[in-house]
Each structure stands twice: as C-alpha cells, then as structure tokens.
Design an enzyme around this catalytic site. Structure first.
Site, PDB file in Angstrom:
ATOM      1  N   TYR B 443       0.820  -1.219   0.000  1.00  0.00           N
ATOM      2  CA  TYR B 443       0.000   0.000   0.000  1.00  0.00           C
ATOM      3  C   TYR B 443       0.851   1.265   0.000  1.00  0.00           C
ATOM      4  CZ  TYR B 443      -0.039  -0.127   5.274  1.00  0.00           C
ATOM      5  OH  TYR B 443       0.258  -0.158   6.606  1.00  0.00           O
ATOM      6  N   GLU B 444       0.169   2.388  -0.174  1.00  0.00           N
ATOM      7  CA  GLU B 444       0.872   3.675  -0.336  1.00  0.00           C
ATOM      8  C   GLU B 444       1.917   3.599  -1.449  1.00  0.00           C
ATOM      9  OE1 GLU B 444      -0.354   6.136   0.973  1.00  0.00           O
ATOM     10  OE2 GLU B 444      -1.543   5.214   2.555  1.00  0.00           O
TER      11      GLU B 444
END
Lengths: 606, 606
Positions: B443-444
């Site tokens: 994620y990110e």
C-alpha cells in the site's frame, strides 16, 4: 478463484528431453512398466485429478480449516471425498513395492505425483505425504510381519500414517526426546509422552492411523544414542487386515497456524499406548534419517509448487489488469491503460517466479533420478549401491530443501506483489499461497539446519570437500562440452567460473574452520544459498542446451516454447545468478562480526 | 505473550548524539517547546502508553478483528478505551498547529510517537495515522472555514479521518478514477462512487469520520488532470463543532485480509453524499501528493517497527530456547543443550534484524529533520523553503518507504525463522508480525512504484542525477572527515567507493535510458534497493562515528552500549552491505532479458 493447471508440457520437456527419463526408466527394474506412454497417461490422469478435484478445495479448505470436537478431528468439506477418489485410484501405492500391494513404479513417479498434488493443494497433499513417510520407514526397517500388517493397508490408502518426532522442548535436537516406552511381557511396549506439530495426527480420511514414534527405553543411553522407533496404531490391528481395539493415543489439540490450515497439525498425547518396536533398540534416529532424505525432497516440492501456482495466477492477472502506460510507449492503445505485463518491473517479478518454478522443477527431477537408483539399491538388498546413491542424494537434499523453499517463499510473495493491494486480500488466493508456503523453511529442518547439514556434515565432515568436487566435476564436464557453441558459451563460461569458485570457497572455509569452529555455522547459510544458485544455474544451462538443440533440429514442442526456455535461462543468468556473488562474499566474512557481542549486550531495551 | 518495550535508549542515542536533535529543535520555531527534558518526558510517556495499553491489544486485536454489522463497524475489544486515552492525552495534536488546537511541536515528534505506536500495535496506529493524513491535507489545502470546521475536531481526536483514493479498477493509476461529483446550487457537491481499501473507513472510535475523496467533476479533463479533492464527512457538521445529519456514505463491506485485521479496511459507497471541494478544481492529485510524502514516511515506519518488535521477541526466545551444542564448544554446560543465541547462524539472523531496526530507525530520524524544515516552510508560508526541503524529502521518501518495508518483511520473517516451527504457530505472535508487515510493500505505492518514483521521477526526470549527486556529496564529506581514524577508516573507504559507484550507475542508466525507455523500469527495483543499502550504510557509519567518539570521550550510555553499536555497524558492512553489489550488477542488465518474450509465450500451461 484461479485454478491450477498441471504444467504438463514443462514436465515432459524436463523428463523426456532434458533428463532422458525414458532411458533412465529403461535401465531400472522398477521402470519396466514406466514406458513413455504409461508415464504420459499417469501424468495426465494425475493432472486432471489435481485440477478438477484438489484445486477447487484449496481456498475453501483454508477458510474452513480443521476442527477438533470431542477428541475427533474433521477435515474441511470435500477432503474426505477427494481422498476416497485418491485412494480408490491406487495413487498411494504408485511407487510402492508390488509385494505389498503397490504398483512398483519408480520413486520418481511418486515425486511427480506429489508435485502436482502439492501445487494444487498443499494441505491436502500432507495427508498422503505423511503416510508415505510411515510407509518408507516400515518398508526399510520393519519386520515382514509389520510390513504385512501395516504396509499393506497404508499402501492401499485405507490407513494413514504420521511421523511423531517433535516434543515441546525439542524439535531439531532430538536427543532431548523424553517420551518413554516400557517393555511388556508380550514383547510390545507401553508408550507415554506428548508429541507436538504432528501433521495428520488425527483426521477423518482413513479408518486407522499408524504413528511412527521416537521414544526412549527405560535403560536407554542419554542423548541421540538412546532413541528407539515405534509403531503406535490408532486402532490395534485385528490380525485380519481390519481394525480392533482403540489405542491410548489421542489428539489433545490442534495448532492454530499461519497457513496450511486444512492440514491437521496435532498435539498427540500417548498414554500407555501399545507400541511395537521397529528396527533395533536405540537405533531410532538412524532409522528416522532414511525418512528424512525423502521427506526433505518432498518438502523441497513446496519450493517449486507455490512458485508455479503463484506464477500461474500472477501471470493471468498481469495480462488482465491495466495500470499506467509502458515506458516505451502505449502497448494497448485501445484501452485506458496498458496491461501490467508490459511494465519491465512486473516482468522482472514474473520471470523470477518462472525461473524459480521451472529451474526448481528441473532440480527436483535431477535429484529424483538419483533417488530412483537409491531405492532400487534398497529393493535389491544391494546396500553398497543404496549407500552410494544415498550419499549423492544426501548432498543434493539440503540444497533442494533449503534453497528451493527459500525461493518458493520469495516467489509466493512476488505473486502478492504483482497483485498490488489486491494481493493482500484473501479472495484472490495469493496471500494464502504465501502463508501456506511459509512453513516450508521451518519444518523438516529449518533452512539453518539444512545449511549446517550441507556444509558441516555432507561437505566438510563426511567428504572433506569431496561432495563439492564430485558435483562440480559433473557440471564442468557439461560446460566444457558446450563451450564451442556460440549461444551456449556464455552459460558454459559462467558455469566453469562458478565450479572453480565453489571448490575454492569450500577449501577456504575448511581451512578457516580448523582454527575457528564457529566459521562453519557462520558461513553455512551463505554456502547453502550459493550452492543453490549454482546448482540451479547448471539445471538452467541444461534446459538451454536442449532448447538450442531442438531449435536447430526440431522437437515435440513449438519454436516459441524453446525460445521461451532460452530467454528464461538468460534471465536467470543475468538477473538472479549474480546473487551468488553476494553469498560468496559474505560466507567468507569473519565469524567475529557474529560472535563478538555478549548475549546480554545484544539489546539495551528492557 | 511477548510485550513491546519502547527502545528509548536507542532512540535517545540517535536523537541526541547522532542527529543532534537538541540543536535542530533550537533552530526551529516549532522547536521552542521541544527542549530535551520535554522531549524525554514525551517519549517516556508515549512509550509507557504503547507498552501498557497498545501492546496488550496486539494479539487479541488480530484474533478478534473488526466486525461489520447492520452497516456499523466495530473495532476489537479494548480499542475504543485505548483510543479514548490516546485522544484525552492530546496525542493526536502533538505536532499539529497550535491555532487549530494542536501542541505545535515539530513534525518529527509526531513521527517518534507514530514509530512507538506502530511498533506496539500497527493496526491501532492506522486509525490516528489516517486522521493525520486528512489533517495534513486540510491544513495545506483547506479554506480557513474548513480548517475551523474539520481540522479542530480532528486535532482533538474527537473526529477521525480517511483518505479515499483507490477504486476497484485503479489503485496506482489514479487517472482512471470514476467517482463523480455533481455541483449543487449551494456550492457543495453530490458525490457518487465506490472506493475500496479504505483504512479506517468506518469504526466506533470517533463520533465522526472525515473522508478526503478523489473524484471527477462532470466536465473534468480525462486522466490525472481531471481529478478534484473533496471533504465528505460521515455526519455533516452542525456548525457548532458538533455533528448533524448523517451523510450518504456507508461501509459496504470489510475486506478479509492477510493481516492488520484490527484495522478496518472498508469498501466505501458514496451515494449522492454531500461533499465540499478542497483546493482548486482538477488539482486534486497535486493536493494529494502532499499527503503522499508524509504517508509514505509513515509507512516506512512499518519497515522499522516490525523489525524492532520481531527482534525483541526473537532475542528473548534465542536466549531461553536450548537446542544442540555450539560448534565452538559447550556454552551452557549445566544445561542439556546450549541456548540458540550461541549458534553463529542464529546470531546472523538476530543481528540482521537488529541492523535493520536500528539502521532503519536512523534513516527515519535523518529524514524527519528534513520534514521538520519542510513543515516549517509551509507554516511560515515560505513556499521556496518548503519546496526546497520537499525536494530533499522527495528523494529520501521512496528509498525509505520502498527499501525499509522490504527489509521489514525480511526481519519479520527472520523472527519466525528464529522460532523454528513455533514461529508458524499463532500464539507466539511471530507470524502475526509477518502477516501484518506484509501489507507495507503493497500500500501507499508498491515497492515497484517507489522504485519508479525514485529512479524515473526524482533522479532522472526531475534532477538528471542531481538528487544522487547532492546526497552522495553529503555522504562523501562525512566519509572524508573520518578517513584518518583507524577504526572508522574501513567504513569511510567503503562509503567513498559507494558514493562514486552510485553516481556512475546513475549516469550509465541515464545514458542507456536515452536509447531504451524500458531500461528505467527494468533497473528501478535494483536501483532502489542499492540506494537503500548505501543510505543505510551512511547512517550506520554515523552511528559508528558517534560510538567511537563516546568510547574515547565518555557519553550518557555504558561502554557496552557503544561497543554494541560499533559491532552492529561492522556486521552491517560485512554481512548486509555486500548485497548492494548484486543490485549494482543486475541494474545494468539489459532490458532485453525482460522484454524479449511475447506476453503469450510467458507460459505454455493452459
């Protein structure tokens, strides 16, 4: 849910073209019936069973897991029916001796079967896998009576088996085993103790379960020299091939695990259970080691299987999912974005999986030929032959188990990575592959234990480097033969460099270890990984050599198939093999940087 | 269950001795109140909260997970009470501007807090972490009215926040966002669409939740240039700081994930939800990028935290668990076997965790100083200053996020490995750390995206290699200063070699990329990892330099503490840093070995 497809074309390429299994089988007594058409029929049938029956149970089995209620373990929905099909099909006895009800095919055929089953559904494959461990142990060390009583129903798949080694206080260090066996007047024993991490310890797939248990006799010497091996059946045999009285062995609880949740991992309580000695008193660990080599090759499959499965699903996703534009320009201009597969970094990940899956499969099949010879030695009662091939296999085993399972974990995690955030979500199945695979470097001897077995035992202690010299000679001979071919020369040159380096590293560690014993443990992990990368390089070069030959002279497969083999070999040499050099550097790093700190100074947080 | 201990001594060593935070804070306006005694009091208080309140909820939170019932999400038992304590303690506003109710301390103080909270209980820390994202976005791009309405209750911790970017068809490629925002007569918008993977999308910790949402206006240009940013509160503000009417935003379902199960990951349905534009029309992605840098540094913590936690628990276990004898002779002769910690291979694993945890922490604290300057620039309205430090941070961010989370995964998996088979069993908590950490590279922005951001954007496109030249100059200046000290010379010489190599590699890729754009994507991953290893080498050399100085001249800590730092730096240089050379080799590997295969020829299994 994605579905497993048996990679039959790759398997056949390796078997027929790279490792000449037809010739190999023709040279084996057990290979008499393993003619190419029979082998092909068996692979295809087994593949179908794995695709149609085992693969659909993979995700539901993880969701549901095993249950323990009122002392009885239940496997997930569908497992019992699948196992029935498996047993009815005679699959358990595929490579088992004919005189005990098996089909008598070569051991390697069993490995091919295990590979497909384990890739489609690792948890399921644990049940028959553990039975095989029990079967091998009884076959090699049991009395004729024990073989008739236990081996026959195990071979039929009517009974299951386990291997009960680990106890709460010891896993690797089996010298600490405490389970006790008291001799009885009738020649049997009463066995009492607790075993943990017992795969298939209890389940509902078979009418009986045959536990192979390590325990101590009352007057046994301390440590590893005082361990004996016992058969403890869940139900005592009735003497007519059926089951009688319930024995004092029970599943106390099921372990809650990270993965392989459909495989029942049991705490087993033995409470004055009736037990029968197998093999000689206090020789239990030696008997167990026969099981170890085959179990470890079996576990090495768990490096290859997840790489294959994760690659199949990641590749499908990478062709479908669209994100951004390729740096070299639009590839799918009619769509809002290009498919993932057009990004070089995604290809780097996919090809890593592919190289691990197909390179690892090749390593397995290479070793399986050796295993066939070893098994034949045992079957013929030719201990010299059996020992010779056991030594060869003993060198390959820790490399396969240690290295391939590490890479299997990498491949499974890459599969998640290709899916991005979706890789973390259960429904896609990618995280399950990673969770399931994670056990592979832990059980049947951690990677650290494999590394120590390879470097400390097989290479230094037993052969003073001879095992490396012998194997590198095989590699170097292959390489020299192909130096003159322009396309193979890069592979051959690299292999020649590596074989020289491998021997040199071995000698340097051997010399350093004379002054500092810690060097062996300090270097072992890097030595193992280095050995793995070089071994896989050899296997990829062999695949490349065949691919080039077939491109020139024609083969069963399409030109594209052979070109893909060559491209993957190139990828392996250019992008994965360089890792070996880091391991070469660090394995020579002084043990001081590991040992200089006092244990109490490892942390100042308290 | 093992329990987290805040590594305060290591934190203070880095803050006070290595990175001169006292001097740094004295130079900042926001640092006025961050005097050494205040900083120490805050760290100690925060540590206690993490040890006593958050750490005990770590395992139960995973077991219980979040629940969605009748459209309402419930967090695990104890989370609500812990959050209340957190909010009451004023922790959410630690680094928030005083004019909106915060304590106005430097941004880096918030990072220290996040590090401890995230290590003790990553899932819990996600809730306030996402709120911080919303706070930063509103602070930088919101109107004064929006700040009064939303920022104040967010800073109090009374309201929570989310960032709603991802949709089913797109994560990284936000140009594909479909969510629609229709302008209304009153200046607000009606927002309709589905967002997935929304952390803290709904929960029971706060009375309101402020969603920051990417969406398209009806006449917006296609792709990334047509995305606007909106505030969508769960309950519309009542104008007096309280909550009014329920808005049309609902949690449709909770994702079933591999880990961070106590963090609610929601599918959020927006059904003509009342929304308020934040920032300018069609400038949404730019506004979001401010969030990105801080979110990505926040995520980099998830590389360091799991390494620390897993190390703490593995170290304890390695001191207690006994298996075999050390190769160099009995270490605990009074026991049946030696503790694991006496085996060199186990130390190799533990020291790898330690080097990652303490080296990674150093990298975070190095970057946090830069972040402080950037934030000060924004606070002062000095855009030039803000941009300057934003650029510096923009170079470090992908290295931190990409490299540290990869190593965090390695460290977490090593922790399992130290435990052997027990590492796979849930009760020990080691597998939970590995499962929780696995999200960090996904994620990110995946590691692949960080790599492309670093090499493609920050290094090549934006600075034509200038970013590398600037950072390596800092490293080289440090190294040259320490060449004359006999003990530091090996570190300094290595660093000088690496700085030269880093620049050379950058130039070679730049030249190759002119002819072949795929080179950038093909090299990006290795370039990122190489950059990470070199950056960490710099940070370890700085720690070594201070340790030597303190050993000579005395410091706050014991001699053993400084010697351990030096030993760990040595370990890093001799056993981990060599990996950089493999990345150097492979990053120059031709893109052909990735791109030559047709997508259809990647597999012949179907």
């Amino acid at each position: 849910m994605p579905v497993y497809k048996a990679p039959l074309r790759d398997m056949k390429f390796l078997l027929n073209d790279v490792f000449d299994y037809p010739g190999h089988y023709a040279s084996l007594k057990s290979g008499e019936n393993a003619t190419p058409d029979i082998v092909e029929a068996i692979l295809s049938e087994c593949g179908k069973f794995c695709e149609e029956v085992l693969s659909p149970l993979y995700q539901p089995g993880d969701e549901e897991g095993c249950k323990l209620e009122d002392g009885v373990v239940t496997t997930p929905k569908g497992f019992k029916e699948a196992y029935e099909q498996y047993a009815m099909g005679g699959w358990q006895g595929l490579s088992a001796p004919e005189e005990y009800g098996g089909q008598g095919l070569p051991a390697s055929m069993g490995l091919l079967k295990q590979e497909m089953m384990g890739t489609a559904n690792w948890s399921f494959s644990m049940y028959p896998g553990l039975s095989l461990g029990a079967m091998n142990t009884i076959y090699l060390h049991g009395s004729e009576d024990q073989k008739q009583t236990y081996l026959v129903p195990l071979t039929e798949g009517r009974w299951g088996g386990t291997m009960c080694l680990t106890e709460p206080q010891c896993g690797t260090d089996l010298g600490q085993v405490k389970t006790k066996a008291e001799p009885q007047a009738d020649g049997s024993y009463k066995l009492t103790g607790t075993k943990i991490f017992i795969s298939s310890g209890d389940h509902d797939l078979t009418e009986n379960i045959v536990h192979i248990v390590l325990a101590r006799l009352p007057d046994a010497p301390k440590g590893t020299k005082g361990i004996s091996l016992f058969i403890v059946p869940k139900f005592l045999p009735d003497g007519n091939g059926g089951i009688g009285e319930r024995n004092g062995v029970n599943c106390g609880s099921l372990e809650k695990k990270m993965g392989i949740k459909a495989s029942a991992t049991c705490v087993m309580n033995f409470d004055e259970a009736t037990a029968f000695l197998i093999g000689a008193e206090n020789e239990g660990l030696n008997c167990m080691f026969t099981f170890m080599n085959s179990a470890r090759i079996g576990t090495a499959i768990q490096g290859v299987g997840p790489a294959e499965l994760s690659y199949q699903w990641a590749l499908d996703y990478a062709k479908e999912r669209r994100s951004m534009r390729a740096l070299s320009g639009k590839k799918d201009p009619e769509h809002v974005a290009d498919a993932l597969i057009h990004h070089a970094d995604v290809r780097r990940m996919l090809l890593t999986q592919k190289a691990i899956a197909e390179g690892g499969r090749g390593m397995l099949y290479y070793a399986a030929r050796v295993a066939d010879h070893m098994v034949e030695g045992h079957a013929e009662g030719d201990e010299q032959k059996a020992d010779k091939y056991d030594d060869k296999l003993g060198f390959l085993t820790p490399i396969l188990k240690g290295f391939l399972t590490e890479l299997g974990n990498e491949a499974a995690n890459i599969g998640m990575q290709v899916f991005g955030g979706h890789g973390y979500i259960r429904e896609h199945g990618m995280e399950q592959i990673a969770r399931d695979t994670r056990i592979a470097t832990l059980y049947e001897g951690t990677t650290g234990i494999q590394a120590l077995d390879l470097l400390g035992r097989k290479v230094l202690l037993m052969t003073q480097g001879g095992a490396v010299r012998e194997f590198t000679l095989i590699i170097a001979n292959f390489a020299r033969k192909h130096l003159t071919d322009k396309r193979l020369r890069p592979f051959a040159v690299e292999l020649l460099k590596l074989t020289a380096q491998w021997n040199l590293l071995t000698v340097r560690i051997m010399l350093a270890a004379r002054k500092d014993r810690d060097v062996v443990s300090a270097a072992a992990h890097d030595f193992l990984m280095y050995s793995g990368y070089v071994s896989m390089a050899y296997i990829w070069a062999r695949q490349a050599a065949v691919a080039i030959d077939k491109l020139d002279n024609g083969g069963d497969e399409s030109e594209e198939f052979y070109k893909a083999k060559l491209a993957t070999a190139e990828f392996y040499y250019e992008r994965l093999l360089p890792r070996a050099q880091t391991h070469a550097t660090t394995m020579l790093s002084p043990s001081k940087n590991l040992m200089q700190l006092d244990a109490e100074d490892m942390s100042f947080t308290a």
